[in-house]
Design an enzyme around this catalytic site. Structure first.
Site, PDB file in Angstrom:
ATOM      1  N   SER A 127       0.909  -1.155  -0.028  1.00  0.00           N
ATOM      2  CA  SER A 127       0.057   0.124   0.040  1.00  0.00           C
ATOM      3  C   SER A 127       1.107   1.134  -0.015  1.00  0.00           C
ATOM      4  O   SER A 127       2.009   1.286   0.226  1.00  0.00           O
ATOM      5  CB  SER A 127      -0.817  -0.067   1.437  1.00  0.00           C
ATOM      6  N   TYR A 164      -1.567  -0.680  10.420  1.00  0.00           N
ATOM      7  CA  TYR A 164      -1.792  -1.118   8.994  1.00  0.00           C
ATOM      8  C   TYR A 164      -0.485  -0.748   8.264  1.00  0.00           C
ATOM      9  O   TYR A 164       0.116  -1.494   7.614  1.00  0.00           O
ATOM     10  CB  TYR A 164      -2.753  -0.385   8.198  1.00  0.00           C
ATOM     11  N   LYS A 197       2.515  -3.123   6.191  1.00  0.00           N
ATOM     12  CA  LYS A 197       2.827  -2.769   4.898  1.00  0.00           C
ATOM     13  C   LYS A 197       4.274  -2.269   4.409  1.00  0.00           C
ATOM     14  O   LYS A 197       4.852  -2.584   3.661  1.00  0.00           O
ATOM     15  CB  LYS A 197       1.549  -1.772   4.212  1.00  0.00           C
TER      16      LYS A 197
END
Length: 256
Positions: free
Chosen positions: A142, A155, A159
C-alpha cells in the site's frame, strides 16, 4: 531480473485474496490475458462465486496459516505441474488511532498482511524456481508502506514490512543470478469492499479494475515498484526529506 516483457498467455498464476477487490480484479485481468488462474481466498462462498466467473478452480486458504499456504502450493503443482506468477494480495485493514487498536486488531493484520506474504514467499519462491521459467511474484502492500499517517499505525507496520521484505529479496535473487523476480504493489485510494463506498466521486480514488490494469502492465515489465497513484509522490518525498534532513543535521554536528 529485468528483460523481455512477460507474456502472460498460458502462464499459471496464483492470486490470494481473489474473491473481492484488487485480488478479484487482478484475477480477472490475468484470465483475460490468457493466464490459467488459481484464485484463493478464505471466504469460501465469495471464492466459489469468483471462481465460477473466472472458470477456475479456487482453493480456500487462510494465508495467516502456513499449512494452508503449503496446501495451496501443493494443489497448484498437482493440477498444473508448474507456477509462473504469484500475487500475494490477501489483506485486511483496521484504520484507527493506535490507542484505539486492540491487540487482536494488530495480531490479525500482522497475521494476514505480513505473515501471509512471508508464507506466500516461503512456499512459492522455491516453486517458481523449480518451474524453470522467468517467474514473478508480487506482494500487495500500500502507499501506507511508503509513508505513514494518522490512523494507519497498525496497517502501516504491516505494509512497511511487506515493502522492505520485497526489496531485500529482490536484491538477494539478483545476487544469486535467479531468473525469478519480485515486485511490490503500492496502491493508494481504491474503492473496494475494504474501504466501502466512501471513496466514490473523490478525485484520486481508483476502481479495482483500474488498479489491476496498471498492475498487469507493470507485471509484464517485471517492475520492482508497482505504482498506481503517481499523485502520492509528494507525500512520499516529504517523508524522505525529513529523514534526509535528520542525516544532514547529524553530518553537520559530526563536523563540529
Amino acid at each position: 531480473m529485468r528483460g523481455t516483457e512477460m507474456d502472460l498467455a498460458g502462464k499459471v498464476a496464483v492470486v490470494t485474496g481473489a474473491a473481492s477487490g484488487i485480488g478479484r480484479a487482478l484475477a480477472g485481468a490475468l484470465r483475460a490475458a490468457g493466464a490459467e488462474v488459481v484464485p484463493a481466498d478464505r471466504d469460501e462462498q465469495a471464492l466459489a462465486k469468483a471462481a465460477g466467473e473466472l472458470e477456475a478452480q479456487g482453493v480456500v486458504v487462510d494465508v495467516s496459516r502456513y499449512a494452508d499456504v503449503r496446501r495451496l502450493g501443493d494443489a497448484v503443482m498437482e493440477r498444473h505441474g508448474r507456477v509462473d506468477l504469484v500475487v500475494n494480495n490477501a489483506g485486511i485493514a483496521r484504520i484507527a488511532p493506535f490507542e484505539e487498536l486492540a491487540l487482536t486488531d494488530l495480531e490479525q493484520m500482522l497475521g494476514v498482511n505480513l505473515w501471509g506474504v512471508v508464507h506466500g514467499m516461503k512456499v512459492f519462491l522455491p516453486l517458481l524456481e523449480r518451474s524453470g521459467g522467468d517467474g514473478f511474484l508480487v506482494n500487495t502492500a500500500s502507499i501506507a508502506g511508503a509513508r505513514g499517517g494518522p490512523g494507519l499505525s497498525g496497517y502501516s507496520v504491516t505494509k512497511f514490512g511487506v515493502v522492505t521484505l520485497t526489496e531485500t529479496v529482490a536484491q538477494e535473487l539478483a545476487r544469486s543470478g535467479s531468473r525469478v523476480g519480485v515486485g511490490v504493489l503500492l496502491p493508494a485510494r481504491v474503492r473496494t469492499a475494504m474501504t466501502g463506498h466512501a471513496g466514490a466521486g473523490i478525485p484520486g480514488v481508483l476502481e479495482a479494475d483500474d488498479v489491476a490494469e496498471i498492475a498487469l502492465e507493470a507485471i509484464r515489465r517485471r517492475d520492482l515498484y508497482i505504482v498506481t497513484h503517481p499523485e502520492a509522490l509528494d507525500s512520499v518525498r516529504e517523508r524522505h526529506r525529513r529523514i534526509e534532513a535528520a542525516f544532514e543535521a547529524a553530518v553537520a554536528r559530526s563536523g563540529d
